[in-house]
Design an enzyme around this catalytic site. Structure first.
Site, PDB file in Angstrom:
ATOM      1  N   THR A   1       0.831  -1.207   0.000  1.00 62.25           N
ATOM      2  CA  THR A   1       0.000   0.000   0.000  1.00 62.25           C
ATOM      3  C   THR A   1       0.864   1.256   0.000  1.00 62.25           C
ATOM      4  O   THR A   1       1.990   1.248   0.498  1.00 62.25           O
ATOM      5  CB  THR A   1      -0.899   0.050   1.259  1.00 62.25           C
ATOM      6  OG1 THR A   1      -0.068  -0.075   2.412  1.00 62.25           O
ATOM      7  CG2 THR A   1      -1.940  -1.048   1.250  1.00 62.25           C
ATOM      8  N   LEU A   2       0.288   2.310  -0.527  1.00 61.57           N
ATOM      9  CA  LEU A   2       0.941   3.623  -0.408  1.00 61.57           C
ATOM     10  C   LEU A   2       0.688   4.164   1.006  1.00 61.57           C
ATOM     11  O   LEU A   2      -0.123   3.636   1.744  1.00 61.57           O
ATOM     12  CB  LEU A   2       0.363   4.587  -1.439  1.00 61.57           C
ATOM     13  CG  LEU A   2       0.644   4.264  -2.911  1.00 61.57           C
ATOM     14  CD1 LEU A   2      -0.035   5.295  -3.820  1.00 61.57           C
ATOM     15  CD2 LEU A   2       2.146   4.225  -3.186  1.00 61.57           C
ATOM     16  N   GLY A   3       1.370   5.226   1.346  1.00 57.40           N
ATOM     17  CA  GLY A   3       1.124   5.863   2.652  1.00 57.40           C
ATOM     18  C   GLY A   3       2.314   5.847   3.583  1.00 57.40           C
ATOM     19  O   GLY A   3       2.369   6.623   4.539  1.00 57.40           O
TER      20      GLY A   3
ATOM     21  N   GLY B   1       9.668  10.656  24.377  1.00 56.40           N
ATOM     22  CA  GLY B   1       9.267  11.576  23.309  1.00 56.40           C
ATOM     23  C   GLY B   1       7.799  11.368  22.956  1.00 56.40           C
ATOM     24  O   GLY B   1       7.078  10.606  23.604  1.00 56.40           O
TER      25      GLY B   1
ATOM     26  N   ASP C   1      11.669  12.472   5.840  1.00 59.33           N
ATOM     27  CA  ASP C   1      12.533  12.060   6.961  1.00 59.33           C
ATOM     28  C   ASP C   1      13.985  11.890   6.528  1.00 59.33           C
ATOM     29  O   ASP C   1      14.902  12.090   7.318  1.00 59.33           O
ATOM     30  CB  ASP C   1      12.046  10.715   7.529  1.00 59.33           C
ATOM     31  CG  ASP C   1      10.787  10.856   8.381  1.00 59.33           C
ATOM     32  OD1 ASP C   1      10.241  11.975   8.447  1.00 59.33           O
ATOM     33  OD2 ASP C   1      10.357   9.854   8.975  1.00 59.33           O
TER      34      ASP C   1
ATOM     35  N   HIS D   1     -17.489  32.295  18.871  1.00 57.87           N
ATOM     36  CA  HIS D   1     -17.691  32.043  20.296  1.00 57.87           C
ATOM     37  C   HIS D   1     -18.842  31.061  20.470  1.00 57.87           C
ATOM     38  O   HIS D   1     -19.841  31.158  19.754  1.00 57.87           O
ATOM     39  CB  HIS D   1     -18.051  33.366  20.996  1.00 57.87           C
ATOM     40  CG  HIS D   1     -18.397  33.170  22.445  1.00 57.87           C
ATOM     41  ND1 HIS D   1     -17.443  32.998  23.412  1.00 57.87           N
ATOM     42  CD2 HIS D   1     -19.607  33.106  23.078  1.00 57.87           C
ATOM     43  CE1 HIS D   1     -18.037  32.853  24.581  1.00 57.87           C
ATOM     44  NE2 HIS D   1     -19.355  32.914  24.413  1.00 57.87           N
TER      45      HIS D   1
HETATM   46  P1  FAD Z   1       8.023   7.333   5.042  1.00 56.83           P
HETATM   47  O1  FAD Z   1       6.667   7.568   5.534  1.00 56.83           O
HETATM   48  O2  FAD Z   1       8.997   6.624   5.920  1.00 56.83           O
HETATM   49  O3  FAD Z   1       7.893   6.538   3.679  1.00 56.83           O
HETATM   50  C1  FAD Z   1       8.990   6.029   3.014  1.00 56.83           C
HETATM   51  C2  FAD Z   1       8.511   4.930   2.096  1.00 56.83           C
HETATM   52  O4  FAD Z   1       9.587   4.531   1.275  1.00 56.83           O
HETATM   53  C3  FAD Z   1       8.046   3.696   2.833  1.00 56.83           C
HETATM   54  O5  FAD Z   1       6.748   3.341   2.429  1.00 56.83           O
HETATM   55  C4  FAD Z   1       9.066   2.629   2.457  1.00 56.83           C
HETATM   56  O6  FAD Z   1       8.498   1.329   2.350  1.00 56.83           O
HETATM   57  C5  FAD Z   1       9.544   3.124   1.110  1.00 56.83           C
HETATM   58  N1  FAD Z   1      10.890   2.675   0.781  1.00 56.83           N
HETATM   59  C6  FAD Z   1      12.022   2.905   1.493  1.00 56.83           C
HETATM   60  N2  FAD Z   1      13.070   2.379   0.843  1.00 56.83           N
HETATM   61  C7  FAD Z   1      12.595   1.806  -0.283  1.00 56.83           C
HETATM   62  C8  FAD Z   1      13.208   1.099  -1.362  1.00 56.83           C
HETATM   63  N3  FAD Z   1      14.517   0.900  -1.403  1.00 56.83           N
HETATM   64  N4  FAD Z   1      12.419   0.656  -2.347  1.00 56.83           N
HETATM   65  C9  FAD Z   1      11.081   0.856  -2.327  1.00 56.83           C
HETATM   66  N5  FAD Z   1      10.468   1.519  -1.342  1.00 56.83           N
HETATM   67  C10 FAD Z   1      11.218   1.989  -0.335  1.00 56.83           C
HETATM   68  N6  FAD Z   1       4.364  12.604  11.906  1.00 56.83           N
HETATM   69  C11 FAD Z   1       3.453  13.597  11.994  1.00 56.83           C
HETATM   70  O7  FAD Z   1       3.590  14.607  11.308  1.00 56.83           O
HETATM   71  N7  FAD Z   1       2.375  13.499  12.833  1.00 56.83           N
HETATM   72  C12 FAD Z   1       2.177  12.412  13.623  1.00 56.83           C
HETATM   73  O8  FAD Z   1       1.199  12.347  14.365  1.00 56.83           O
HETATM   74  C13 FAD Z   1       3.114  11.347  13.539  1.00 56.83           C
HETATM   75  N8  FAD Z   1       2.934  10.243  14.280  1.00 56.83           N
HETATM   76  C14 FAD Z   1       3.823   9.214  14.158  1.00 56.83           C
HETATM   77  C15 FAD Z   1       3.629   8.075  14.924  1.00 56.83           C
HETATM   78  C16 FAD Z   1       4.505   7.025  14.828  1.00 56.83           C
HETATM   79  C17 FAD Z   1       4.272   5.790  15.649  1.00 56.83           C
HETATM   80  C18 FAD Z   1       5.617   7.106  13.936  1.00 56.83           C
HETATM   81  C19 FAD Z   1       6.591   5.974  13.807  1.00 56.83           C
HETATM   82  C20 FAD Z   1       5.826   8.240  13.175  1.00 56.83           C
HETATM   83  C21 FAD Z   1       4.937   9.308  13.280  1.00 56.83           C
HETATM   84  N9  FAD Z   1       5.110  10.466  12.534  1.00 56.83           N
HETATM   85  C22 FAD Z   1       4.213  11.484  12.652  1.00 56.83           C
HETATM   86  C23 FAD Z   1       6.247  10.643  11.603  1.00 56.83           C
HETATM   87  C24 FAD Z   1       5.812  10.394  10.154  1.00 56.83           C
HETATM   88  O9  FAD Z   1       5.269   9.108  10.050  1.00 56.83           O
HETATM   89  C25 FAD Z   1       6.998  10.546   9.220  1.00 56.83           C
HETATM   90  O10 FAD Z   1       7.597  11.792   9.425  1.00 56.83           O
HETATM   91  C26 FAD Z   1       6.564  10.436   7.770  1.00 56.83           C
HETATM   92  O11 FAD Z   1       5.970   9.196   7.511  1.00 56.83           O
HETATM   93  C27 FAD Z   1       7.769  10.622   6.848  1.00 56.83           C
HETATM   94  O12 FAD Z   1       7.345  10.550   5.531  1.00 56.83           O
HETATM   95  P2  FAD Z   1       8.348  10.174   4.354  1.00 56.83           P
HETATM   96  O13 FAD Z   1       7.542  10.288   3.104  1.00 56.83           O
HETATM   97  O14 FAD Z   1       9.597  10.926   4.484  1.00 56.83           O
HETATM   98  O15 FAD Z   1       8.770   8.653   4.609  1.00 56.83           O
END
Ligand code: FAD
Length: 593
Positions: free
Chosen positions: A153-155, A304, A434, A566
């Site tokens: 899935t995406l996301g 945290g 990230d 309000h």
């Molecule tokens: P990611 O969401 O990490 O997505 C990266 C994607 O790349 C993944 O799907 C992975 O499978 C894919 N991928 C990696 N390497 C490869 C490869 N070589 N080939 C194919 N696919 C690959 N942030 C908030 O802003 N609010 C919140 O409330 C919040 N709550 C959180 C709660 C938890 C428990 C956690 C763990 C994190 C939370 N975060 C929250 C942080 C947030 O999830 C991340 O900051 C965000 O998902 C980062 O997005 P991204 O697109 O950089 O990477």
């Protein structure tokens, strides 16, 4: 008079550290030891002092840049008679550059002579919030776009194992907690009966709805979603090893995908602590979200946001909590006055809050996980737990994607450096989310994704947000943005603050939740709002107004004279601004100065 470059001294081996504040501007006179910039690693923040005095002629860095030892911060004109220190190199004239500062060594890209199975204008590596937002924005610009994602899935982390599932569980926990408050109003419910399988099912349904929606939106935009593990094989090609099932198991099939532009959005993973054994009773946030059961006694390693949010869920479901944190307070980053309100309301969940304390040993025994601590509030004997949640941070995936084959520089820790256009050191390869640095938050990733996509389409877009808010979705919620009182104190920023206590908010009182407050922070010289914090129910939903006020350069009058509906919790922001103006009629008369 000599021009002197003031550089970053030895900062304990840290590389590519985030600059979170620049304390000087052109024209300032700095004395030796005056703070020039503030750096933030994932462990600590540190001020970098001036090693020579002088008048600032050029500031070489900006908030959001990354810098390493030896990086030039400012150029100063030494005061007459001030001998520059040995390491300060005189420069002929200030130089300006827009290129990213490649503190990580740039590798030589590999060449690829084979043919590609598919070719795109933009290929996005990773389908998380950064990745899918970038891909959808690129497609909306008319570019032929694909996302490569290893999972079904995406996301990414956010939708599948992060923001969304945690909030689905927190919502249920908040309702359970909320109905308990009603007992004081004469409405009593029986103890809840919790069917953990159904609760897990609800969480899965929420995830499914959102990830299914993303798949539909990708299709509607004609964005190809290529399933597999991707690695760069050149500066214009990915090799994708097809994956199947619910995880990332490879089928053995491979394909090559060519791109004109790539956007790296490969995210981050949980940081593993080396001394922690493998055991099903020791989980990270992903394991905790699986909600296999409710332990009697649970330890959270790391105080945290992620640890405290998951702790809230488990505690409401019946677990007793301990938390261990190396720093001197929980929820680092937020001002202590905000955290204090949360802590007072939540103390009943914890048997032991161990601050300034390290976890030094973890042993899995038949009757539980035994953990040894060292520090101020450390128990002398190892403590037994039914479940241990390790929430000690996340690390970027930069070293796992063959970036060197594309010539993309990656730091030792796995971060990819980018400039304000999200470009890596290879101009047609961007990185977002990230993987490019703190704060690791979904809303930062999305904005960076939009910037990268616009640049792929030939626009000149920049990531120039003034602030990025942080929210702990605990009960009450804690939300903050911009300059906090702690930052102001540390950096010598002159501020004024105004606070509106929710004890005077009609809506908060009607809700039976008036423990919170809303705080605004203004620059003492300009009167412009530069920060704010809210603690209370729905604080996270409200902080956006303060973000907007900061982005728009508002002062207290702009905010206070904006009519808020309000009775709402949101009007506490307008009232806090009225407090700043000394005209708040919802509080007792303010003493005349
Ligand atoms: P990611 O969401 O990490 O997505 C990266 C994607 O790349 C993944 O799907 C992975 O499978 C894919 N991928 C990696 N390497 C490869 C490869 N070589 N080939 C194919 N696919 C690959 N942030 C908030 O802003 N609010 C919140 O409330 C919040 N709550 C959180 C709660 C938890 C428990 C956690 C763990 C994190 C939370 N975060 C929250 C942080 C947030 O999830 C991340 O900051 C965000 O998902 C980062 O997005 P991204 O697109 O950089 O990477």
């Amino acid at each position: 008079m000599a021009l002197i470059e003031l550089k970053v001294p030895d900062i304990g081996g840290h590389d590519n550290v985030d600059i979170i504040d620049v304390a000087v501007k052109v024209g300032d006179t700095v004395a030796v030891d005056d703070t020039l910039i503030t750096l933030e690693t994932d462990k600590a923040t540190m001020d970098v002092p001036a090693e020579s005095a002088g008048v600032v002629k050029e500031v070489k860095v900006a908030v959001g840049d990354k810098i390493s030892e030896g990086g030039v911060i400012v150029v100063v004109e030494a005061a007459a008679g001030d001998a520059p220190k040995a390491e300060a190199a005189p420069v002929a004239a200030p130089a300006t550059t827009e290129a990213p500062k490649a503190a990580a060594a740039a590798p030589q890209a590999a060449s690829f002579a084979g043919s590609a199975d598919a070719e795109y204008d933009v290929v996005v590596l990773g389908g998380g919030p950064g990745g899918y937002s970038a891909a959808f924005a690129a497609a909306d610009q008319g570019l032929k776009t694909a996302i490569i994602e290893r999972y079904a899935t995406l996301g990414g982390v956010c939708l599948n194992v992060g923001c969304i599932p945690s909030k689905a569980l927190l919502h249920n926990a908040a309702v359970i907690d909320e109905v308990k408050h009603l007992a004081a109003n004469g409405i009593k419910f029986a103890e809840p009966e919790i069917d953990i399988d159904m609760l897990r099912g609800y969480k899965e349904k929420v995830i499914g709805k959102l990830t299914g929606g993303l798949a539909g939106m990708a299709k509607a935009r004609k964005v190809d979603v290529i399933r597999g593990n991707a690695q760069f094989v050149s500066a214009n090609h990915f090799e994708v090893a097809e994956t199947t099932g619910t995880g990332s198991e490879e089928t053995g099939n491979k394909k090559t995908v060519a791109f004109k532009n790539a956007i790296i959005a490969a995210g981050s993973r949980v940081t593993k602590l080396p001394f922690i054994p493998e055991d099903p009773r020791i989980v990270d946030s992903t394991g905790a979200l699986e909600l296999k059961g409710v332990p009697e006694k649970m330890l959270i390693i790391g105080g945290g946001i992620i640890g405290l949010e998951m702790g809230t869920v488990y505690s409401t479901l019946g677990a007793r909590l301990d938390v261990v944190e190396m720093m001197d307070g929980l929820m680092q980053g937020a001002d202590r006055d905000l955290v204090k309100v949360w802590q007072k309301m939540n103390e009943y969940r914890f048997d032991n809050i161990m601050l300034n304390t390290k976890t030094v040993g973890v042993e899995a025994k038949e009757d539980g996980i035994y953990v040894t601590f060292e520090g101020a509030k450390a128990p002398t004997e190892p403590q037994r737990y039914d479940l241990v949640l390790v929430a000690a941070g996340r690390q970027p995936n930069g070293l796992l994607i063959g970036a060197d084959k594309a010539g993309v520089a990656v730091t030792e820790r796995g971060f990819i450096e980018v400039d304000k256009q999200q470009r890596t050191n290879v101009p047609h390869i961007y990185a977002i989310g990230d993987i490019v640095g703190q704060p690791m938050l979904a809303h930062k990733a999305v904005h960076e994704g939009h910037v990268a996509a616009e640049n792929c389409a030939g626009h000149k877009a920049f990531f120039d947000a003034r602030v990025i808010p942080g929210v702990a979705y605990t009960d009450p919620e804690v939300a903050w943005v911009g300059v906090t009182e702690e930052i102001a104190k540390r950096d010598g920023i002159k501020i004024t603050k105004s606070v509106f206590p929710w004890a005077a908010s009609g809506r908060a009182i009607a809700n039976g939740r008036d423990e919170g407050f809303t705080k605004l922070i203004f620059d003492a010289e300009t009167g412009l709002i530069i920060g704010g914090g809210i603690v209370g129910t729905h604080a996270g939903d409200m902080i956006g107004e303060i973000c907007l006020a900061i982005e728009m350069g508002c002062d207290a009058e702009d905010i206070g004279k904006t009519i808020h509906p309000h009775p709402t919790l949101g009007e506490s922001i307008g009232m806090a601004a009225e407090v700043a103006l000394g005209v708040c009629t919802d509080l007792p008369p303010m003493r005349k100065k």
